[in-house]
Enzyme design. Structure first.
Site, PDB file in Angstrom:
ATOM      1  N   SER A  20       0.811  -1.220   0.000  1.00 27.33           N
ATOM      2  CA  SER A  20       0.000   0.000   0.000  1.00 27.33           C
ATOM      3  C   SER A  20       0.844   1.270   0.000  1.00 27.33           C
ATOM      4  O   SER A  20       0.334   2.342  -0.326  1.00 27.33           O
ATOM      5  CB  SER A  20      -0.945  -0.003   1.206  1.00 27.33           C
ATOM      6  N   ASP A  23      -2.626   6.725  11.499  1.00 25.23           N
ATOM      7  CA  ASP A  23      -1.857   6.208  10.370  1.00 25.23           C
ATOM      8  C   ASP A  23      -0.562   7.003  10.263  1.00 25.23           C
ATOM      9  O   ASP A  23      -0.543   8.107   9.706  1.00 25.23           O
ATOM     10  CB  ASP A  23      -2.670   6.306   9.072  1.00 25.23           C
ATOM     11  N   HIS A  59       1.430   5.569   6.088  1.00 22.33           N
ATOM     12  CA  HIS A  59       1.225   6.161   4.761  1.00 22.33           C
ATOM     13  C   HIS A  59       1.492   7.664   4.830  1.00 22.33           C
ATOM     14  O   HIS A  59       1.799   8.194   5.899  1.00 22.33           O
ATOM     15  CB  HIS A  59      -0.202   5.847   4.289  1.00 22.33           C
TER      16      HIS A  59
END
Ligand SMILES: *[C@@H]1O[C@H](CO)[C@@H](O)[C@H](O)[C@H]1NC(C)=O
Ligand SMILES: *[C@@H]1O[C@H](CO)[C@@H](O)[C@H](O)[C@H]1NC(C)=O
Ligand SMILES: *[C@@H]1O[C@H](CO)[C@@H](O)[C@H](O)[C@H]1NC(C)=O
Ligand SMILES: *[C@@H]1O[C@H](CO)[C@@H](O)[C@H](O)[C@H]1NC(C)=O
Length: 402
Positions: A129, A372, A375
Site C-alpha cells: 500500500s 496512520d 502512509h
C-alpha cells in the site's frame, strides 16, 4: 512500524486489524480525459553537477513559495485515506519544504517533461500500500497535465491501470505483499496473521505482468513485520518474530533480503524483461511516537526534524541498507546482460519527515482511534519521491529531456 513489539503485534485480533490497516484501499474516483497534450513542452537542461550528485545526502529546506503542485480540488484521485485536509488537518506548513541534496539541486517534478519522457511507455509500481501511495502521488502530479483514463481494476482494487491517451503512457500498480509467495495460516476459518513464506517461490501475480513494462519500481517491507515461517522447498529453515524450541528466528532482515534477491534475480533472468529499467524504492519509515500503532502512538509534528534527530542505527536503516545491497548486487549482475537497475533511496530523507503522515486525519472508518503514521498525506512530502524518480530515471535509464 519498526518499533512494534512482536508480542503485542502478533496476537490474533491485533494482526487482523493490522491487515485491514495495510489492506485499506479506498473506493476510487472515476475520471475521464478532458484535455490533451499542450503544444509546447518544456526543455530542461540537466546541469553537469546533477549527473553525479548523491541525492541521498541532503536536507529539507524551507520553500515558502512552493505551494504544492496539486490540491484536493485539482486532483480527483486522492484517496480519502490520504486526503488529510479533507479529514481535518489544519496545518499546511509541512508542504513548504523541498529536498536539497548537498551537491546539487533536485529539480521539482515537471509533469510536462515527464510525460514527454515516458511517451509510449509503461511504468509499473510493484509492492504494497505504500507503493500504491507513491503511484497515487505520481497520478496526481501527472493529472495536472493530462487527465488519465482509468482502464483496469481487479475485483479487490489491488491491481489498477491508468492510461494517458495523449501521451500513450500507461501507469499501473501490481500488488504484492511480499514479492514472494506466502500463505496466511487460517485456523478454524479465522485468519491468524501468521504467514508461511516460500523463499524460493516468486509471487507470479506480479511477474506474469512484467512483459511489456518499460519501468518497474519495486518496493515492499511493511508486511514483513509479522510472524512468519520460512521455507526452502519443503523444508522449514527458520522463522521471523517467533520463539520456538527447534526453529531459528532468522530475523526480518533475512526474509526481506531473500524476497528482494529473489525478485531481482527473477527480473535479471527474465527474457521478456530485457529492456526494462528496474528501480528499488527503499524503505519508507513509519513515525509512531509515544506508543506503537496499537497503543495510542501518534504522529502530530508539523515540521521536519533535523539530521541529528534521526537514528541511522535503527531497524529502518538496516532494512534500507539490505535493499540497497540487493539492488547493487542486481545491478552488477545486470551489467553483464545489459539490464538496468537503480535505487530510489528515499529512506534518509523520509526519516526526517514525521510531519508527513495522516496521523488521525484519515478516513479511519474501520480503525477508529488508530493513527496512520505509515502512509503519507497527499499532497505532502511523498510527492518528492517523484522528484527523485525523475532524476534517477534520467541518470539510470540515460533518459534525456531534450
Ligand atoms: C479539500 O480540503 C478542504 C479543506 O482544506 C475540505 O474542506 C474539502 O472538503 C476537501 N475537498 C475534497 C474534494 O476533498
Ligand atoms: C477449532 O475448533 C474446534 C471445534 O470447535 C476446537 O475444538 C478447536 O480447539 C479449535 N482450534 C483452535 C486452534 O482454536
Ligand atoms: C520440533 O521438535 C519436536 C520434537 O522433536 C517435533 O515433534 C516437532 O515437529 C518439531 N517442530 C518443527 C517445527 O520442526
Ligand atoms: C509525546 O509526548 C511528549 C511528552 O508528553 C509530548 O511533548 C509530545 O508532543 C508527544 N508527541 C506526540 C507525537 O504526541
Amino acid at each position: 512500524m519498526g518499533r512494534l513489539p512482536p508480542f503485542l503485534l502478533w496476537s490474533l485480533c491485533v494482526t487482523s486489524i493490522l491487515s485491514l490497516f495495510l489492506f485499506y484501499s479506498p473506493s476510487p474516483f472515476k475520471v475521464t480525459p478532458k484535455h490533451g497534450l499542450r503544444q509546447k513542452d518544456v526543455l530542461i537542461q540537466p546541469h553537469k553537477d546533477e549527473e553525479n550528485c548523491d541525492l541521498l545526502k541532503g536536507h529539507w529546506v524551507p520553500d515558502m513559495k512552493g505551494s504544492s503542485p496539486y490540491t484536493n480540488w485539482s486532483c480527483a484521485t486522492i484517496p480519502s485515506s490520504k486526503n488529510c485536509f479533507k479529514n481535518g488537518r489544519k496545518d499546511s506548513d509541512f508542504l513548504k519544504w523541498r529536498w536539497k541534496p548537498d551537491g546539487c539541486e533536485l529539480p521539482r517534478f515537471d509533469p510536462k517533461a515527464f510525460l514527454r519522457l515516458v511517451r509510449g511507455k509503461k511504468l509499473a509500481f510493484i509492492g504494497d500500500s505504500v507503493a500504491r501511495n507513491h503511484m497515487e502521488s505520481l497520478l496526481c502530479l501527472l493529472s495536472q497535465e493530462e487527465i488519465p483514463t482509468d482502464i483496469y481494476k481487479d475485483s479487490e482494487d489491488r491491481f489498477r491501470t491508468w492510461y494517458f491517451p495523449s501521451h500513450d503512457f500507461t501507469l499501473t500498480i501490481l500488488w504484492s505483499k511480499f514479492l514472494l509467495i506466502a500463505e496466511e495460516r487460517v485456523i478454524n476459518g479465522s485468519s491468524t496473521g501468521v504467514f508461511d513464506m516460500h523463499l524460493d517461490r516468486i509471487d507470479d501475480k506480479w511477474t506474469q505482468k512484467l512483459p511489456g513494462i518499460d519501468y518497474a519500481i519495486v518496493s515492499d517491507a511493511h508486511w514483513f513485520f509479522r510472524k512468519m515461517y520460512l521455507y526452502e522447498g519443503a523444508n522449514l529453515i527458520g522463522c521471523v518474530y517467533c520463539s520456538e524450541p527447534n526453529v531459528t528466528d532468522l530475523g526480518l532482515g533475512f526474509a526481506l533480503r531473500k524476497a528482494f534477491r529473489g525478485a531481482l534475480d527473477y527480473i535479471n533472468n527474465c527474457k521478456e524483461c530485457k529492456d526494462m529499467v528496474t528501480l528499488l524504492r527503499t524503505f519508507s519509515p513509519a513515525h509512531f511516537e509515544n506508543g506503537t500503532w496499537d497503543t495510542g502512538g501518534s504522529c502530530r509534528r508539523t515540521s521536519p526534524v533535523g539530521e541529528g534527530e534521526i537514528n541511522l542505527g535503527s531497524l529502518d536503516w538496516e532494512l534500507r541498507s539490505i535493499q540497497v545491497e540487493e539492488i547493487e548486487r542486481a545491478r552488477n549482475e545486470g551489467n553483464k546482460r545489459g539490464m538496468k537497475f537503480g535505487a530510489l533511496d528515499i529512506t534518509r530523507a523520509m526519516l526526517m519527515r514525521p510531519d508527513g503522515h495522516p496521523g488521525s486525519h484519515w478516513d479511519n472508518q474501520w480503525m477508529k482511534g488508530f493513527n496512520d503514521c505509515v502512509h503519507w498525506c497527499m499532497p505532502g512530502p511523498i510527492d518528492a519521491w517523484n522528484d527523485f524518480l525523475m532524476a534517477v530515471l534520467r541518470k539510470e535509464a540515460g533518459l534525456s529531456f531534450d
